[in-house]
Enzyme design. Sequence first.
Site, short mmCIF file in Angstrom:
data_model
loop_
_atom_site.label_atom_id
_atom_site.label_comp_id
_atom_site.label_asym_id
_atom_site.label_seq_id
_atom_site.Cartn_x
_atom_site.Cartn_y
_atom_site.Cartn_z
N ALA A 141 7.63 -3.91 10.73
CA ALA A 141 7.52 -2.60 11.39
C ALA A 141 7.26 -1.50 10.36
O ALA A 141 7.69 -0.36 10.53
CB ALA A 141 8.79 -2.31 12.18
N GLY A 200 2.37 -2.47 10.59
CA GLY A 200 2.96 -3.01 11.83
C GLY A 200 3.17 -1.91 12.86
O GLY A 200 2.81 -2.05 14.04
N ASP A 217 11.52 -6.46 12.83
CA ASP A 217 11.71 -6.34 11.38
C ASP A 217 13.04 -7.02 11.04
O ASP A 217 13.67 -7.65 11.90
CB ASP A 217 11.65 -4.86 10.93
CG ASP A 217 11.09 -4.72 9.51
OD1 ASP A 217 11.76 -5.21 8.57
OD2 ASP A 217 10.01 -4.14 9.34
N SER A 236 -0.49 -10.07 6.29
CA SER A 236 0.21 -10.03 5.00
C SER A 236 -0.67 -10.59 3.89
O SER A 236 -1.36 -11.59 4.07
CB SER A 236 1.51 -10.85 5.09
OG SER A 236 2.21 -10.56 6.27
N HIS A 274 -10.49 -12.12 0.77
CA HIS A 274 -10.16 -10.68 0.80
C HIS A 274 -9.73 -10.26 -0.60
O HIS A 274 -8.59 -9.90 -0.86
CB HIS A 274 -9.04 -10.46 1.81
CG HIS A 274 -8.71 -9.02 2.07
ND1 HIS A 274 -9.66 -8.07 2.36
CD2 HIS A 274 -7.51 -8.37 2.09
CE1 HIS A 274 -9.06 -6.91 2.55
NE2 HIS A 274 -7.75 -7.06 2.38
N1 LIG Z 1 -5.21 -8.28 5.33
C1 LIG Z 1 -5.44 -6.98 5.24
O1 LIG Z 1 -6.57 -6.52 5.41
C2 LIG Z 1 -4.29 -6.06 4.96
C3 LIG Z 1 -4.43 -4.67 5.16
C4 LIG Z 1 -3.34 -3.85 4.94
C5 LIG Z 1 -2.13 -4.39 4.52
N2 LIG Z 1 -2.05 -5.72 4.30
C6 LIG Z 1 -0.79 -6.34 3.88
O2 LIG Z 1 0.13 -6.26 4.97
C7 LIG Z 1 1.46 -6.28 4.45
C8 LIG Z 1 2.25 -5.13 5.06
O3 LIG Z 1 1.74 -3.89 4.62
P1 LIG Z 1 2.48 -2.54 5.05
O4 LIG Z 1 1.69 -1.43 4.50
O5 LIG Z 1 2.80 -2.58 6.50
O6 LIG Z 1 3.84 -2.70 4.24
P2 LIG Z 1 5.25 -2.02 4.57
O7 LIG Z 1 6.10 -2.20 3.36
O8 LIG Z 1 5.06 -0.64 5.10
O9 LIG Z 1 5.84 -2.91 5.77
C9 LIG Z 1 6.20 -4.23 5.62
C10 LIG Z 1 7.37 -4.49 6.53
O10 LIG Z 1 7.65 -5.89 6.54
C11 LIG Z 1 9.06 -5.98 6.72
N3 LIG Z 1 9.54 -7.32 6.40
C12 LIG Z 1 9.79 -7.87 5.19
N4 LIG Z 1 10.26 -9.12 5.33
C13 LIG Z 1 10.33 -9.36 6.66
C14 LIG Z 1 10.76 -10.46 7.44
N5 LIG Z 1 11.20 -11.59 6.87
N6 LIG Z 1 10.70 -10.36 8.79
C15 LIG Z 1 10.24 -9.23 9.38
N7 LIG Z 1 9.83 -8.15 8.68
C16 LIG Z 1 9.87 -8.22 7.35
C17 LIG Z 1 9.60 -4.90 5.80
O11 LIG Z 1 10.98 -4.62 6.08
C18 LIG Z 1 8.65 -3.76 6.11
O12 LIG Z 1 9.12 -2.96 7.17
C19 LIG Z 1 1.29 -6.23 2.93
O13 LIG Z 1 1.40 -7.52 2.40
C20 LIG Z 1 -0.09 -5.68 2.73
O14 LIG Z 1 -0.64 -6.05 1.49
C21 LIG Z 1 -3.10 -6.55 4.52
O1 LIG Z 2 -5.63 -3.41 -0.63
C1 LIG Z 2 -4.55 -3.80 -0.20
O2 LIG Z 2 -3.64 -4.20 -0.95
C2 LIG Z 2 -4.26 -3.75 1.27
C3 LIG Z 2 -5.36 -4.32 2.11
O3 LIG Z 2 -5.66 -5.64 1.76
C4 LIG Z 2 -6.60 -3.48 2.11
O4 LIG Z 2 -7.68 -4.01 1.85
O5 LIG Z 2 -6.49 -2.28 2.40
#
Ligand SMILES: NC(=O)c1ccc[n+]([C@@H]2O[C@H](COP(=O)([O-])OP(=O)(O)OC[C@H]3O[C@@H](n4cnc5c(N)ncnc54)[C@H](O)[C@@H]3O)[C@@H](O)[C@H]2O)c1
Ligand SMILES: O=C(O)C[C@H](O)C(=O)O
Length: 313
Positions: free
Chosen positions: A13, A17, A36, A124, A180
């Site tokens: 969240a 999320g 979360d 993630s 990615h």
């Molecule tokens: N694939 C993509 O294109 C892409 C794009 C953006 C972000 N991401 C990835 O997405 C992930 C999240 O990014 P964000 O900006 O939301 O980070 P964030 O830190 O704002 O949120 C992550 C959340 O995950 C929660 N969390 C951790 N362990 C958990 C568990 N076991 N169960 C449930 N919740 C849990 C944390 O408490 C936190 O609230 C990162 O790994 C980021 O690199 C990927």
């Molecule tokens: O760049 C990052 O770490 C987050 C995500 O994969 C993105 O492309 O925005």
Amino acid sequence: MAIRRAKITVVGAGFTGATTALMLAQKELGDVVLVDIPQLENPTKGKALDMLETGPVQGFDSNIIGTSNYEDTKDSDVVIITAGIARKPGMSRDDLVNTNAGIVRSVCENVKKYSPNSYVILLSNPVDAMTYAANETLGFPKNRVIGQSGVLDTARYCTFIAQELNVSVEDVRGVVLGGHGDDMVPLVRYTSVGGVPIEKLLPQERIDAIVARTRVGGGEIVNLLGNGSAYYAPAASIVQMTEAILKDKKRVLPVIALLEGEYGYENLFMGVMAVLGGDGIEKIIEIELTAEEKAALDKSAESVRNVIKVVNG
Ligand SMILES: NC(=O)c1ccc[n+]([C@@H]2O[C@H](COP(=O)([O-])OP(=O)(O)OC[C@H]3O[C@@H](n4cnc5c(N)ncnc54)[C@H](O)[C@@H]3O)[C@@H](O)[C@H]2O)c1
Ligand SMILES: O=C(O)C[C@H](O)C(=O)O
């Protein structure tokens, strides 16, 4: 039997999320369960309630709840996994692999237990390897385990092209394949604006600059934000994929899929064009590539394999 709304679980969240949950509700794609960790149960409930109270203003009826209890996620149609840590300036996505593999695996144990028939979308990072790890734990058919990268990377690519040409983003079509990471493969030959090949509209050096900027598009945002990574465009990308599944739209989108022979790769999760519809990844579309494009894809595949090796210990 009464028709019911779709049930969508969003795990994590945080920035991505929570933004995803709100966008899903705004589009009334289903009822949303935001999950979360137990230590963040109240803030998660608070975010969900705040979003729910947006409904009367914006005119949506989707329910949204916050929880740390997977019982609440039971029988979800789609599960979106954003749980884990995000990178900070100076880090690569691959630096997150050990922490996030553990988190993704533990989340997937619960997904398997409570929503065994769900379509699972991974966000993630490092997302290709996390989709691989999720698939191992879930043991679901390959059409139901999907990673998000290409919709976002293509959105960035198209944004930069539209800016450069001062045209509507709606008229730009592009394709980004591969992992990615910074060696993802924007396919210039398959990029067009209003049906006109991009190579007829821009000089090679401008195209090269746009390709280079796209490859590090995530890092550009990380450096600007200073303490986290992008979330608006990532959330929009996840929502587009969820909509394609729940409305059986059969969208042709780049998604992270299990490759079993496509492009000559075996047992690899990586971004390819696919038909995304009511049965998840319904078909992988293999695009004809030049030797140079294939070499670039091979390089990207090798980078993904190296991260998957870490996941495999
Ligand atoms: N694939 C993509 O294109 C892409 C794009 C953006 C972000 N991401 C990835 O997405 C992930 C999240 O990014 P964000 O900006 O939301 O980070 P964030 O830190 O704002 O949120 C992550 C959340 O995950 C929660 N969390 C951790 N362990 C958990 C568990 N076991 N169960 C449930 N919740 C849990 C944390 O408490 C936190 O609230 C990162 O790994 C980021 O690199 C990927
Ligand atoms: O760049 C990052 O770490 C987050 C995500 O994969 C993105 O492309 O925005």
